[in-house]
Motif scaffolding. Structure first.
Motif, mmCIF file in Angstrom:
data_model
loop_
_atom_site.group_PDB
_atom_site.id
_atom_site.type_symbol
_atom_site.label_atom_id
_atom_site.label_comp_id
_atom_site.label_asym_id
_atom_site.label_seq_id
_atom_site.Cartn_x
_atom_site.Cartn_y
_atom_site.Cartn_z
ATOM 1 N N SER A 63 93.511 51.109 -7.824
ATOM 2 C CA SER A 63 95.048 52.061 -7.398
ATOM 3 C C SER A 63 95.842 51.308 -7.956
ATOM 4 O O SER A 63 96.438 51.052 -6.173
ATOM 5 N N THR A 64 96.592 50.538 -7.774
ATOM 6 C CA THR A 64 97.594 50.004 -8.084
ATOM 7 C C THR A 64 98.940 50.976 -7.842
ATOM 8 O O THR A 64 99.829 50.550 -6.918
ATOM 9 N N HIS A 67 99.190 52.329 -4.195
ATOM 10 C CA HIS A 67 99.592 51.309 -2.839
ATOM 11 C C HIS A 67 101.460 51.344 -3.813
ATOM 12 O O HIS A 67 102.374 51.259 -2.812
ATOM 13 N N HIS A 68 101.718 51.051 -5.037
ATOM 14 C CA HIS A 68 103.109 51.186 -4.890
ATOM 15 C C HIS A 68 103.964 52.631 -4.846
ATOM 16 O O HIS A 68 105.324 52.794 -3.798
ATOM 17 N N TRP A 92 91.473 55.963 -1.666
ATOM 18 C CA TRP A 92 92.173 56.624 -0.587
ATOM 19 C C TRP A 92 91.065 56.238 0.834
ATOM 20 O O TRP A 92 90.223 56.870 0.797
ATOM 21 N N VAL A 96 95.855 52.567 3.137
ATOM 22 C CA VAL A 96 96.885 54.136 2.551
ATOM 23 C C VAL A 96 97.240 54.805 2.980
ATOM 24 O O VAL A 96 98.395 55.214 3.366
ATOM 25 N N ILE A 139 93.118 46.435 -7.012
ATOM 26 C CA ILE A 139 94.203 46.433 -7.704
ATOM 27 C C ILE A 139 94.437 45.372 -9.250
ATOM 28 O O ILE A 139 94.555 44.670 -8.991
#
Length: 223
Positions: A63-64, A67-68, A92, A96, A139
């Motif tokens: 889920s990198t 997050h961005h 999620w 998040v 990540i």
């Protein structure tokens, strides 16, 4: 590799205001395309949201990019996440949720599971997903795409499309069709209220109004 395209132009506020009065089930009376799979259900009951689709495609345990992306969202955006077929990892959760809500975004829709239901409820942030999972993403920096065409619950979602989500499900509407869809649906809803009042007050019968009784009697033939 990451593909990150520019943020889409947001759907005009006046079109979204019109769409906000529409029930997804009303549109489902005539429109067949644009509905996400019914397995994608709300985590918070009784919510109806509208907004501009910002799309994300992330795979498996990573889920990198999510997050961005949380730092790029704008008020009025709805983040739509294509999990590329994964149904094991929850991308999620509570953290998040806090980040996306802080951006001013309206809601999140995930074609896969979420986690931390209590934290999502406590944040009072509308979410639609395929249920819950205790196994979370990490990540891992595996790449992904943002603001690209995606598939969410079997529906094609283009960045900049309008999203209507409520207790019955999620509908995607191309931005140039929003006003026509909303106006037709609102007209149907108004006529539906009038018909319900007539049936409730025993002025007319549902079968007579819908034409169903005439069809049944025609098949039965003369008494």
């Amino acid at each position: 590799m990451y593909t990150i395209n520019a943020m889409p132009e947001q759907v005009p506020a006046e079109d979204l205001d019109l769409l906000s009065g529409v029930e997804t089930a009303t549109v489902g009376h005539w429109r067949l395309m644009g509905f996400m799979n019914r397995a994608i259900q709300p985590l918070l009951p009784g919510r109806r949201v509208v907004g501009t689709a910002v799309t994300l495609a992330i795979a498996g345990p990573d889920s990198t990019l999510l997050h961005h992306a949380a730092g790029l969202l704008r008020p009025g955006d709805i983040l739509v996440i294509d999990r590329l077929g994964d149904d094991k990892y929850a991308c999620w959760g509570g953290g998040v949720t806090v980040a996306v809500k802080a951006s001013g975004a309206t809601a999140g829709i995930v074609d896969g599971p979420c986690t931390d239901l209590t934290e999502i409820i406590d944040s009072d942030f509308p979410m639609w997903s395929r249920g819950l999972s205790p196994i979370t993403t990490r990540i891992y920096d595996l790449g992904g795409g943002m603001n690209i065409p995606v598939s969410c619950g079997g529906a094609v979602v283009m960045p900049g499309d309008a999203i209507l989500a409520d207790e019955s499900g999620v509908l995607v509407v191309p931005r140039n069709e929003v006003r026509a869809v909303a106006e037709k649906a609102l007209g149907m809803q108004e006529r539906g209220k009038q018909r319900e009042a007539s049936v409730r007050d025993r002025v007319e019968k549902l079968g007579d109004l819908s034409g169903a009784s005439a069809k049944v009697l025609a098949k039965l033939g003369p008494a």
